[in-house]
Motif scaffolding. Structure first.
Motif, PDB file in Angstrom:
ATOM      1  N   PRO A 178       4.438  12.319  -3.338  1.00 43.82           N
ATOM      2  CA  PRO A 178       5.975  12.415  -3.001  1.00 43.82           C
ATOM      3  C   PRO A 178       6.757  13.299  -2.668  1.00 43.82           C
ATOM      4  CG  PRO A 178       5.972  13.458  -5.469  1.00 43.82           C
ATOM      5  CD  PRO A 178       4.138  13.110  -5.030  1.00 43.82           C
ATOM      6  N   GLN A 179       5.956  14.812  -1.913  1.00 41.41           N
ATOM      7  CA  GLN A 179       6.144  15.111  -0.934  1.00 41.41           C
ATOM      8  C   GLN A 179       5.738  15.117   0.403  1.00 41.41           C
ATOM      9  OE1 GLN A 179       3.471  15.325  -2.910  1.00 41.41           O
ATOM     10  NE2 GLN A 179       1.505  15.913  -2.310  1.00 41.41           N
ATOM     11  N   LEU A 180       5.150  14.280   0.885  1.00 42.43           N
ATOM     12  CA  LEU A 180       4.608  13.147   1.984  1.00 42.43           C
ATOM     13  C   LEU A 180       5.559  12.240   2.401  1.00 42.43           C
ATOM     14  CD1 LEU A 180       0.897  13.635   1.742  1.00 42.43           C
ATOM     15  CD2 LEU A 180       2.272  15.126   2.738  1.00 42.43           C
ATOM     16  N   PRO A 181       6.091  12.598   3.349  1.00 37.16           N
ATOM     17  CA  PRO A 181       6.612  10.755   4.380  1.00 37.16           C
ATOM     18  C   PRO A 181       6.017   9.434   4.138  1.00 37.16           C
ATOM     19  CG  PRO A 181       6.259  12.165   5.829  1.00 37.16           C
ATOM     20  CD  PRO A 181       5.248  12.577   4.699  1.00 37.16           C
ATOM     21  N   VAL A 182       5.833   9.265   3.264  1.00 38.91           N
ATOM     22  CA  VAL A 182       4.877   7.581   2.881  1.00 38.91           C
ATOM     23  C   VAL A 182       5.688   6.797   2.991  1.00 38.91           C
ATOM     24  CG1 VAL A 182       3.312   6.379   1.255  1.00 38.91           C
ATOM     25  CG2 VAL A 182       3.553   8.914   1.353  1.00 38.91           C
TER      26      VAL A 182
ATOM     27  N   VAL B  67       0.920  -1.336  -0.228  1.00 35.74           N
ATOM     28  CA  VAL B  67       0.080  -0.228  -0.314  1.00 35.74           C
ATOM     29  C   VAL B  67       0.973   0.906   0.366  1.00 35.74           C
ATOM     30  CG1 VAL B  67      -1.819   1.159   1.247  1.00 35.74           C
ATOM     31  CG2 VAL B  67      -1.831  -1.086   1.018  1.00 35.74           C
ATOM     32  N   SER B  68       2.342   1.634   1.228  1.00 37.34           N
ATOM     33  CA  SER B  68       2.908   1.944   0.621  1.00 37.34           C
ATOM     34  C   SER B  68       3.699   2.728   0.032  1.00 37.34           C
ATOM     35  CB  SER B  68       4.044   2.774   1.986  1.00 37.34           C
ATOM     36  OG  SER B  68       4.863   2.960   2.314  1.00 37.34           O
ATOM     37  N   ASP B  69       4.022   1.606  -1.222  1.00 39.59           N
ATOM     38  CA  ASP B  69       4.900   1.457  -2.387  1.00 39.59           C
ATOM     39  C   ASP B  69       3.742   2.066  -3.299  1.00 39.59           C
ATOM     40  OD1 ASP B  69       6.254   0.293  -1.621  1.00 39.59           O
ATOM     41  OD2 ASP B  69       6.328  -1.495  -2.313  1.00 39.59           O
ATOM     42  N   ALA B  70       2.520   2.415  -3.001  1.00 39.63           N
ATOM     43  CA  ALA B  70       1.875   2.617  -4.051  1.00 39.63           C
ATOM     44  C   ALA B  70       0.899   4.201  -4.193  1.00 39.63           C
ATOM     45  CB  ALA B  70       0.336   1.307  -4.461  1.00 39.63           C
ATOM     46  N   LEU B  71       1.092   3.892  -3.400  1.00 42.56           N
ATOM     47  CA  LEU B  71       0.834   5.683  -2.296  1.00 42.56           C
ATOM     48  C   LEU B  71       2.070   6.658  -2.765  1.00 42.56           C
ATOM     49  CD1 LEU B  71      -1.327   5.171   1.033  1.00 42.56           C
ATOM     50  CD2 LEU B  71      -2.228   5.682  -1.492  1.00 42.56           C
ATOM     51  N   ALA B  72       3.208   5.830  -2.585  1.00 43.90           N
ATOM     52  CA  ALA B  72       4.197   7.274  -2.231  1.00 43.90           C
ATOM     53  C   ALA B  72       4.125   7.385  -3.894  1.00 43.90           C
ATOM     54  CB  ALA B  72       5.435   5.849  -2.134  1.00 43.90           C
ATOM     55  N   PRO B  73       3.842   7.684  -4.936  1.00 45.67           N
ATOM     56  CA  PRO B  73       4.472   8.328  -6.110  1.00 45.67           C
ATOM     57  C   PRO B  73       3.401   9.493  -6.692  1.00 45.67           C
ATOM     58  CG  PRO B  73       4.390   6.141  -6.475  1.00 45.67           C
ATOM     59  CD  PRO B  73       4.066   6.103  -5.950  1.00 45.67           C
ATOM     60  N   LEU B  74       2.376   9.375  -5.293  1.00 48.23           N
ATOM     61  CA  LEU B  74       0.597   9.749  -5.798  1.00 48.23           C
ATOM     62  C   LEU B  74       0.824  10.958  -4.752  1.00 48.23           C
ATOM     63  CD1 LEU B  74      -1.801   7.393  -5.436  1.00 48.23           C
ATOM     64  CD2 LEU B  74      -0.813   8.543  -7.271  1.00 48.23           C
TER      65      LEU B  74
END
Length: 158
Positions: A46-50, A37-44
């Motif tokens: 990028p400015q947040l520490p996902v 889930v983290s890997d899927a959200l990170a590109p959406l």
């Protein structure tokens, strides 16, 4: 609030409150399961520490606050909708019974998958629950249209 709502909302919310507290307390231990889930959200974002740990913490916070809101009747429809949406990734990612080869593990994951699915259904149904003191938004909008029509008709007939 009716007796049914007084009892049913906290009952439905209890799993989210307990699960939210658990997620907040044990975020690091639960983080590996949140990696996809983290890997899927990170590109959406990028400015947040996902990170997986932060995803677990966010999930826990939403579960806890949404559960408390639902249990206490504060914005119950919104809380139910947020909880339903928050439960979808947990259900799909956390209970992949279709990938299990061990029959016992498959059965266990299948039970949890369908338990979560039924909870999502209950939450979605509660988004439609008309509060006796406040009509559902669609009904309030329709009433306003009818009221405006009646006002215009009264003005025209004068």
């Amino acid at each position: 609030m009716t007796v049914l709502r007084t009892v049913a909302r906290p009952m439905l919310a209890s799993m989210f409150v307990v699960g939210g507290i658990n997620s907040l307390r044990h975020a690091k231990a639960l983080a590996p399961a949140a990696q996809p889930v983290s890997d899927a959200l990170a590109p959406l974002a990028p400015q947040l520490p996902v990170t997986p740990t932060n995803v677990v913490r966010a999930h826990g916070a939403i579960s806890l606050l949404g559960g408390l809101a639902l249990a206490t009747g504060r914005f119950p429809r919104l809380a139910a909708l947020l909880l339903a949406g928050n439960l979808v990734p947990t259900t799909v990612q956390g209970h992949k019974f279709w990938t299990e080869s061990d029959p016992a593990a498959r059965s266990n994951q299948q039970v949890h998958f369908f338990k979560n699915l039924s909870m999502i259904g209950g939450l979605l149904m509660s988004t439609l629950d008309p509060d006796p003191h406040k009509k559902i938004l669609v009904r309030r909008a329709k009433d306003k249209v009818v009221e405006a029509k009646d006002t215009v008709a009264a003005q025209i007939s004068r």
